[in-house]
Write an enzyme that holds these catalytic residues in place. Structure first.
Site, PDB file in Angstrom:
ATOM      1  N   LYS A  22       0.833  -1.207   0.000  1.00  0.00           N
ATOM      2  CA  LYS A  22       0.000   0.000   0.000  1.00  0.00           C
ATOM      3  C   LYS A  22       0.869   1.260   0.000  1.00  0.00           C
ATOM      4  O   LYS A  22       0.655   2.165  -0.802  1.00  0.00           O
ATOM      5  CB  LYS A  22      -0.887   0.003   1.257  1.00  0.00           C
ATOM      6  N   ASN A  23       1.844   1.304   0.893  1.00  0.00           N
ATOM      7  CA  ASN A  23       2.617   2.541   1.039  1.00  0.00           C
ATOM      8  C   ASN A  23       3.603   2.773  -0.104  1.00  0.00           C
ATOM      9  O   ASN A  23       4.225   3.827  -0.182  1.00  0.00           O
ATOM     10  CB  ASN A  23       3.348   2.559   2.386  1.00  0.00           C
ATOM     11  N   ARG A 121       0.173  14.709  13.576  1.00  0.00           N
ATOM     12  CA  ARG A 121       0.683  14.392  12.234  1.00  0.00           C
ATOM     13  C   ARG A 121       0.781  15.614  11.316  1.00  0.00           C
ATOM     14  O   ARG A 121       0.031  15.736  10.339  1.00  0.00           O
ATOM     15  CB  ARG A 121      -0.172  13.301  11.579  1.00  0.00           C
ATOM     16  N   PRO A 122       1.710  16.511  11.601  1.00  0.00           N
ATOM     17  CA  PRO A 122       1.837  17.724  10.788  1.00  0.00           C
ATOM     18  C   PRO A 122       2.397  17.454   9.388  1.00  0.00           C
ATOM     19  O   PRO A 122       2.889  16.358   9.117  1.00  0.00           O
ATOM     20  CB  PRO A 122       2.839  18.562  11.599  1.00  0.00           C
ATOM     21  N   LEU A 125       7.086  19.611   7.259  1.00  0.00           N
ATOM     22  CA  LEU A 125       8.317  19.245   6.538  1.00  0.00           C
ATOM     23  C   LEU A 125       8.071  19.173   5.032  1.00  0.00           C
ATOM     24  O   LEU A 125       8.947  19.512   4.237  1.00  0.00           O
ATOM     25  CB  LEU A 125       8.844  17.891   7.035  1.00  0.00           C
ATOM     26  N   ILE A 325       8.113   7.042  16.760  1.00  0.00           N
ATOM     27  CA  ILE A 325       7.694   7.737  15.531  1.00  0.00           C
ATOM     28  C   ILE A 325       6.385   8.469  15.813  1.00  0.00           C
ATOM     29  O   ILE A 325       6.265   9.666  15.584  1.00  0.00           O
ATOM     30  CB  ILE A 325       7.476   6.733  14.367  1.00  0.00           C
ATOM     31  N   ARG A 395      -8.740  -0.464   4.400  1.00  0.00           N
ATOM     32  CA  ARG A 395      -7.881   0.558   3.789  1.00  0.00           C
ATOM     33  C   ARG A 395      -6.520  -0.033   3.434  1.00  0.00           C
ATOM     34  O   ARG A 395      -5.890   0.420   2.474  1.00  0.00           O
ATOM     35  CB  ARG A 395      -7.664   1.733   4.758  1.00  0.00           C
TER      36      ARG A 395
HETATM   37  C1  UD1 Z   1       4.200   6.924   6.441  1.00  0.00           C
HETATM   38  C2  UD1 Z   1       3.297   5.723   6.275  1.00  0.00           C
HETATM   39  C3  UD1 Z   1       2.754   5.266   7.616  1.00  0.00           C
HETATM   40  C4  UD1 Z   1       3.908   5.043   8.597  1.00  0.00           C
HETATM   41  C5  UD1 Z   1       4.809   6.269   8.671  1.00  0.00           C
HETATM   42  C6  UD1 Z   1       6.058   6.053   9.513  1.00  0.00           C
HETATM   43  C7  UD1 Z   1       2.400   5.995   4.064  1.00  0.00           C
HETATM   44  C8  UD1 Z   1       1.228   6.291   3.210  1.00  0.00           C
HETATM   45  N1  UD1 Z   1       2.213   6.067   5.385  1.00  0.00           N
HETATM   46  O1  UD1 Z   1       3.403   7.988   6.955  1.00  0.00           O
HETATM   47  O2  UD1 Z   1       2.026   4.065   7.419  1.00  0.00           O
HETATM   48  O3  UD1 Z   1       3.399   4.770   9.878  1.00  0.00           O
HETATM   49  O4  UD1 Z   1       5.260   6.620   7.342  1.00  0.00           O
HETATM   50  O5  UD1 Z   1       6.800   4.996   9.027  1.00  0.00           O
HETATM   51  O6  UD1 Z   1       3.455   5.669   3.583  1.00  0.00           O
HETATM   52  N2  UD1 Z   1       6.434  14.608  10.684  1.00  0.00           N
HETATM   53  C9  UD1 Z   1       6.497  15.945  10.996  1.00  0.00           C
HETATM   54  N3  UD1 Z   1       6.234  16.830   9.993  1.00  0.00           N
HETATM   55  C10 UD1 Z   1       5.932  16.453   8.718  1.00  0.00           C
HETATM   56  C11 UD1 Z   1       5.874  15.065   8.423  1.00  0.00           C
HETATM   57  C12 UD1 Z   1       6.134  14.169   9.436  1.00  0.00           C
HETATM   58  O7  UD1 Z   1       6.773  16.340  12.114  1.00  0.00           O
HETATM   59  O8  UD1 Z   1       5.726  17.317   7.854  1.00  0.00           O
HETATM   60  C13 UD1 Z   1       6.713  13.602  11.750  1.00  0.00           C
HETATM   61  C14 UD1 Z   1       5.489  12.730  12.043  1.00  0.00           C
HETATM   62  O9  UD1 Z   1       4.610  13.333  12.963  1.00  0.00           O
HETATM   63  C15 UD1 Z   1       6.177  11.488  12.590  1.00  0.00           C
HETATM   64  C16 UD1 Z   1       7.484  11.406  11.785  1.00  0.00           C
HETATM   65  O10 UD1 Z   1       7.683  12.710  11.252  1.00  0.00           O
HETATM   66  O11 UD1 Z   1       6.481  11.640  13.929  1.00  0.00           O
HETATM   67  C17 UD1 Z   1       7.465  10.420  10.661  1.00  0.00           C
HETATM   68  O12 UD1 Z   1       6.303  10.600   9.866  1.00  0.00           O
HETATM   69  P1  UD1 Z   1       6.295  10.274   8.311  1.00  0.00           P
HETATM   70  O13 UD1 Z   1       7.451   9.404   7.998  1.00  0.00           O
HETATM   71  O14 UD1 Z   1       6.172  11.552   7.558  1.00  0.00           O
HETATM   72  O15 UD1 Z   1       4.950   9.459   8.143  1.00  0.00           O
HETATM   73  P2  UD1 Z   1       3.954   9.467   6.917  1.00  0.00           P
HETATM   74  O16 UD1 Z   1       4.705   9.682   5.651  1.00  0.00           O
HETATM   75  O17 UD1 Z   1       2.798  10.344   7.208  1.00  0.00           O
END
Ligand code: UD1
Length: 418
Positions: A22-23, A121-122, A125, A325, A395
């Site tokens: 999926k991811n 979940r911001p 970044l 995470i 999902r």
């Molecule tokens: C993806 C996966 C999800 C998985 C996660 C972590 C998909 C569709 N989803 O989610 O299943 O659990 O990776 O492996 O691939 N963060 C910020 N700011 C940002 C983005 C992220 O602070 O702009 C933080 C998040 O809150 C979190 C960390 O960075 O603590 C990692 O998140 P991220 O790797 O971005 O997760 P997703 O891509 O949303």
């Protein structure tokens, strides 16, 4: 809303095949927006999220057909660079269209995803990276408006983010000049996206590492690709086998993507046998407690944290499961406690006191992986459990109950109307 009725206590045995990830497929589908052409994807999992992304691409103007695991995407007629709130709020991965739409159209309007039951979940970044590439960003009624001609830049991510790395990478492949991404996510799904972009004609070096060099191109082209196996689905079935298996044979696992998970399972005493490209897993006579801490890849994945807690309820002793995470990702804990688990939550960690006898009960799904953990616990419980809101599971797990029933689980889907 559909629910599952599960009668626990039955041993799992037999064969199960892992679907496409999926991811990996979601950002790859978004990447097809980068250039007007035709794309063919194989081994695409038939999931609610894949359909949501297909629907989003159609709103943007793509035509899509999806049959027997193969998806054809034609993005030549895309004219509407917008991702509406109605879709983004149901699937955060919709935000992946930001980079490709901006790179192709020079502007786009993408709804902010909003909250989620794992915490805030911001997307800061993602936005910072896109701004570094020269776009101007503004907020309009809950929508991000991004505009501008993209130029290569050096982007050093403060935190390793899968989504932000994917978005920046997709934007950078059409930016003018060179982009360097440091502290980039190394997750196999990002590697899969990078290889797909290369097939489209992108120039990317450092694939599979935390530093990616991208030389922006003026043109890309359509391509064909095979979606990599879903390491989280594979991990979920491995843990199911460790909990209730006697010869569960799992096919289509990419072992390299699960090194630490397999190592942790071995530490529990779980029997793992590799033969003919399959992994055969059986429950240990005594499950040893094993601590885990989730960290970015190649660390233990947060997406297998909830399932590990289900396994640890049957371990002979206590252990600590910490999520670094998503620090609030523990909505499954009170539901597991309803089944009889003894779990103490403190900050971003839980102590699981095993072994406990689990007894079937009505419980509620809260997200994709939490739901999987409840199903696993229900399989190990005595008596009948009713798991409501399984649309979360739909999902991210293809034919989950059918695959489990194929292994001998007593699991039945009760449609919402009944
Ligand atoms: C993806 C996966 C999800 C998985 C996660 C972590 C998909 C569709 N989803 O989610 O299943 O659990 O990776 O492996 O691939 N963060 C910020 N700011 C940002 C983005 C992220 O602070 O702009 C933080 C998040 O809150 C979190 C960390 O960075 O603590 C990692 O998140 P991220 O790797 O971005 O997760 P997703 O891509 O949303």
């Amino acid at each position: 809303m559909d629910k599952f009725i599960i009668e626990g206590g039955h041993t799992l045995t037999g064969d199960v095949h892992i679907s496409g990830a999926k991811n990996a497929v979601l950002p790859i589908m978004a990447a097809s927006l980068l250039w007007p052409d035709r794309y063919v994807l194989h081994n695409v999992p038939d999931l609610r999220d894949t359909h949501t992304m297909a629907h989003l691409l159609e709103i943007i103007g793509a035509s899509i057909s999806f049959e027997a695991g193969s998806m054809q995407i034609d993005t030549t007629a895309c004219r509407n660079p917008e991702a509406p709130y109605e879709l983004v709020k149901t699937m955060r991965a919709s935000f992946y269209v930001l980079g490709p739409l901006l790179a192709r159209f020079g502007k786009c309007r993408v709804s902010l995803p909003g909250g989620c039951n794992w915490g805030p979940r911001p997307v800061d970044l993602h936005l910072k990276a896109i701004e570094s590439l020269g776009a101007s960003i503004s907020l309009d009624s809950g929508y991000i408006l991004a505009e501008g001609r993209l130029r290569g830049a050096t982007i050093d991510f403060d935190i390793r983010s899968v989504g932000a790395t994917g978005n920046a990478l997709m934007a950078a492949v059409l930016a003018e000049g060179e982009t360097i991404l440091t502290n980039a996510a190394e997750e196999p799904e990002i590697t899969a996206l990078a290889y797909f972009l290369q097939k489209m004609g992108a120039q990317i070096e450092g694939i599979g590492t935390s530093t990616l060099h991208v030389r922006g191109q003026k043109e890309l082209h359509g391509t064909e690709d095979e979606i990599v196996a879903d390491r989280i689905e594979a991990g979920t079935f491995l843990i199911a086998g460790a909990l209730a298996g006697d010869g569960v044979r799992i096919a289509g696992v990419c072992e390299d993507h699960l090194t630490l998970v397999l190592h942790k399972l071995e530490a529990t005493g779980t029997e793992l046998r590799r033969r003919d490209g399959l992994i055969e897993v059986s429950r240990a006579a005594e499950i040893h407690p094993v601590d885990i801490v989730t960290t970015p890849y190649p660390g233990y994945p947060t997406d297998l944290q909830a399932q590990w807690i289900a396994l640890m309820t049957q371990a002979d002793g206590s252990c600590i499961v910490q999520d670094n995470i998503y620090r609030d990702r523990f909505a499954h804990v009170p539901e597991l406690i309803r089944l009889g688990a003894q779990i103490r939550l403190e900050g971003n960690a839980v102590t699981v006191l095993g072994p406990t006898e689990l007894i079937g009960a009505p419980v509620m799904s809260t997200d994709i992986r939490a739901s999987a953990s409840l199903v696993l616990a229900a399989l190990a419980a005595q008596g009948t459990s009713e798991i409501s809101r399984v649309y979360h599971l739909d999902r991210g797990y293809e034919a989950f109950e059918k695959k489990l029933a194929g292994l001998g689980a007593h699991i039945e889907r009760v449609p919402a109307s009944l």
